[in-house]
Design a protein around this motif. Structure first.
Motif, mmCIF file in Angstrom:
data_model
loop_
_atom_site.group_PDB
_atom_site.id
_atom_site.type_symbol
_atom_site.label_atom_id
_atom_site.label_comp_id
_atom_site.label_asym_id
_atom_site.label_seq_id
_atom_site.Cartn_x
_atom_site.Cartn_y
_atom_site.Cartn_z
ATOM 1 N N GLU A 59 0.817 -1.218 0.000
ATOM 2 C CA GLU A 59 0.000 0.000 0.000
ATOM 3 C C GLU A 59 0.851 1.269 0.000
ATOM 4 N N ASP B 271 -7.511 -4.097 -4.941
ATOM 5 C CA ASP B 271 -7.657 -3.729 -3.535
ATOM 6 C C ASP B 271 -9.107 -3.929 -3.089
ATOM 7 N N ARG B 272 -9.423 -3.514 -1.858
ATOM 8 C CA ARG B 272 -10.765 -3.759 -1.314
ATOM 9 C C ARG B 272 -11.851 -2.974 -2.045
ATOM 10 N N ALA C 125 -4.263 -3.154 -8.033
ATOM 11 C CA ALA C 125 -3.230 -2.979 -7.011
ATOM 12 C C ALA C 125 -2.123 -3.991 -7.265
ATOM 13 N N ARG D 294 1.338 -6.150 -5.950
ATOM 14 C CA ARG D 294 1.912 -6.714 -4.725
ATOM 15 C C ARG D 294 2.933 -7.780 -5.105
#
Length: 647
Positions: A113, A303-304, A309, A311
């Motif tokens: 993040e 992401d949520r 996103a 990673r």
């Protein structure tokens, strides 16, 4: 009294004032820093003697001294090759990444993040490698070409189902790559067969774990590896191609040729040679091999809120989770250098990369044509950038003539010299080189050059760098804005303190980073004659002496290019010690459960069996368990590996 400025660097770099430190010391109940250290470090291990190292100097005096040292290095024009080439780092990358603490002080992206910018650039690096190699998946960099080749052998060994112990290595690989493979495979009792891929591979009996082939070869020659790859597959082995990333702009991809794994170095994509490092290696393979791959892999997720996103993906392969069962001891690898190489590809784009590759190959072809007209014979007429000449009894005279003219050639043997062209070479320098070979020929700008040196059946026709990111930022303004956008997605030391980790660049002072941009440190080839590198030798000697004084050891090596590689080197020394004493069965390494994951991973790579020592909740070793395990494995005990202070 005139103030002494020799210690002002410490205050400016570390930050807290005398008043700040006084408040902190009072809060924790210590009278001074010395008092704090005495209360913290057990008396029996507290060093009371002063270290016998040089007195501190001010920041400005240190910079002056380092500049004087740097000027001891002699900068020759380098045509040595062997996997290392002069290149231009675009100034927009030099200023906005290489010299920017927003990029070089950021921590390992365990927290995605606050690392989306770096993760995007590492994803770009992976895509760049996938495009050039044609493979399904690539990692986010390794340490160098040699260790990447060794890691590829490790992957092949993990996937081998035939219990073979044979590995074939083409003699056309770079000598440093062959040497590293020898070291990394010896511990597992593997049999290395080094020879001619066209002649000797057919004579290998039975199955093999893998075959390692260089494409192009160390002397520049381009051979079609398809037949050798087919022979490797018939012996149930994995085919590993050691590639030149820029050459792949003009040559068929490893995937098109049937290879299973492609490795190499991205150094010539904008990274200075720096007398040997650091540079980002690449590693690419087929999707079916991904769970056995070494190194970081950046993946795309959501992401949520459902937004894209990035990673780190498939982390269960890695040392910080799998420990001694990890695919490698590789930890942070060469993220900053991989980011710069990706930036180089983004800034130039497919058209720019092709132009650079074509220009270099045209210079090499023009030089080769003129050399042949001058009566010399070539080792091979198929090459990308490296021309090897059969100089016979003229070899030493030409080599010494080159040195007198400030030029480094590769002295292959008493009968051959090799000349490697790169991005920094031009017609003027090539004509100077022809004179060194006592040639009356010269090249002009208007002459048409046909790249018949690249075999037609191996000429690349597939596209590369087609993703929009490689086709959108070709002006300095566009590139600056893109890099700034990514930087703003991260947290680094230029935004806040970073309370994680110890083994990163975040504590490097600006005055320590500036000298790496000086040409005297920036440009030397790693295989330049040592007598040209007095500055580097001076630095190495000082550093070794200081490390001897600090550690108390008599021998120091500066060769390992990462902490995990240092662990591996130390364990290999211990292993060698036991072998010298005929203690062949000493292969158990005791490692506390609180140790960094690279510790058990390195022990496994050194051929040792890891036995874990229990620790308490604070990471302290359970001495009762240590004593029990030491006695239990006393006949096979090789080493105790302790992180000091503990992780």
């Amino acid at each position: 009294m005139i103030n002494d400025t020799s210690k002002e660097f410490i205050r400016r770099h570390i930050g807290p004032s005398e008043e700040d430190m006084g408040k902190m010391l009072k809060f924790i109940g210590a009278n001074s820093l010395d008092d704090l250290i005495k209360k913290t470090v057990p008396e029996e291990i507290l060093l009371n003697d002063k270290l016998k190292i040089n007195n501190p100097t001010s920041e400005h005096e240190s910079m002056k001294e380092v500049k004087i040292i740097s000027e001891k290095n002699k900068l020759y024009k380098n045509y040595i090759g062997m996997g290392y080439y002069n290149t231009y780092m675009p100034n927009v990358i030099l200023r906005n990444i290489y010299c920017n603490p927003g990029w070089y002080t950021a921590y390992t992206p365990y927290q995605p993040e606050v690392a989306q910018g770096r993760l995007e650039m590492l994803l770009n690096f992976q895509q760049m490698v996938i495009d050039f190699t044609g493979m399904d998946i690539a990692n986010a960099s390794l340490l160098d070409e040699s260790t990447a080749a060794a890691e590829a052998i490790g992957l092949s060994r993990r996937l081998d189902k035939n219990n073979s112990n044979k590995i074939f290595i083409s003699q056309d690989c770079n000598p440093q790559t062959i040497d590293v493979i020898k070291t990394r495979t010896e511990v597992f009792g593997l049999k290395l067969i080094i020879g001619d891929q066209d002649k000797d591979l057919s004579n290998v009996d039975g199955n093999i774990i893998c075959g390692v082939i260089s494409y192009p070869g160390t002397l520049g020659d381009i051979k079609d590896p398809s037949e050798a790859i087919s022979k490797i597959h018939k012996k149930n082995g994995k085919a590993i191609l050691v590639c030149d990333l820029l050459a792949l702009a003009k040559l068929k991809t490893p995937t098109e040729l049937g290879a299973d794994i492609a490795v190499g170095n991205s150094q010539r994509f904008g990274i200075p040679m720096g007398f040997g490092g650091p540079h980002a290696a690449f590693f690419a393979t087929k999707d079916e091999n991904k769970r056995a791959m070494p190194g970081r892999i950046i993946g795309v997720s959501v992401d949520r809120l459902g937004k894209k996103a990035l990673r780190m993906a498939l982390q269960t392969r890695e040392q910080h989770i799998r420990r001694e069962k990890a695919t490698s001891n590789i930890c942070t690898a060469q993220a900053l250098l991989a980011i710069i190489s990706a930036g180089y590809a983004i800034y130039h784009g497919p058209k720019g990369i092709n132009e650079i590759a074509e220009r270099i190959s045209k210079l090499a072809k023009s030089f080769a044509d003129k050399i042949k007209k001058s009566g010399y014979e070539l080792y091979s007429n198929s090459f990308f950038d490296t021309v090897t000449i059969l100089t016979k009894n003229k070899t030493q005279n030409i080599y010494k003539n080159a040195l007198r003219n400030g030029v480094n050639l590769r002295l292959v043997n008493e009968n051959m010299l090799s000349v490697a062209f790169d991005e920094r070479k031009n017609i003027e320098k090539t004509n100077e080189l022809l004179k060194i070979f006592n040639s009356a020929e010269s090249i002009n700008e208007t002459g048409k050059v046909v790249l018949s040196n690249i075999p037609k059946n191996l000429t690349r026709t597939s596209k590369y760098l087609t993703h929009p990111v490689f086709n959108s930022y070709h002006s300095e303004t566009e590139m600056t804005r893109y890099l700034k956008k990514l930087e703003d997605s991260d947290i680094a030391l230029n935004r806040s303190m970073i309370s994680l980790g110890s083994c990163t660049m975040k504590l490097n002072a600006v005055s320590e980073m500036i000298p790496v941009t000086w040409n005297e440190f920036y440009e030397p080839h790693p295989f330049a004659p040592v007598e040209q590198m007095e500055g580097y030798r001076y630095l190495f000697t000082d550093l070794k002496n200081w490390l001897r004084e600090i550690t108390g050891f008599s021998g120091v090596s500066l060769q390992p290019n990462a902490g995990a590689q240092g662990e591996f080197a130390g364990l290999m020394i211990i292993r060698k010690y036991h072998l010298e004493n005929n203690d062949k069965d000493r292969n158990v390494c005791l490692i506390p459960s609180s140790a960094h994951g690279t510790n058990p991973a390195s022990a496994q790579m050194a051929g040792m069996k890891v036995v874990v020592i229990e620790c308490d909740k604070d990471g302290n070793i359970d001495f009762k368990d240590l004593k029990t395990k030491a006695e239990q494995y006393s006949k096979n005990l090789s080493a105790l590996m302790v992180t000091y202070p503990s992780t």
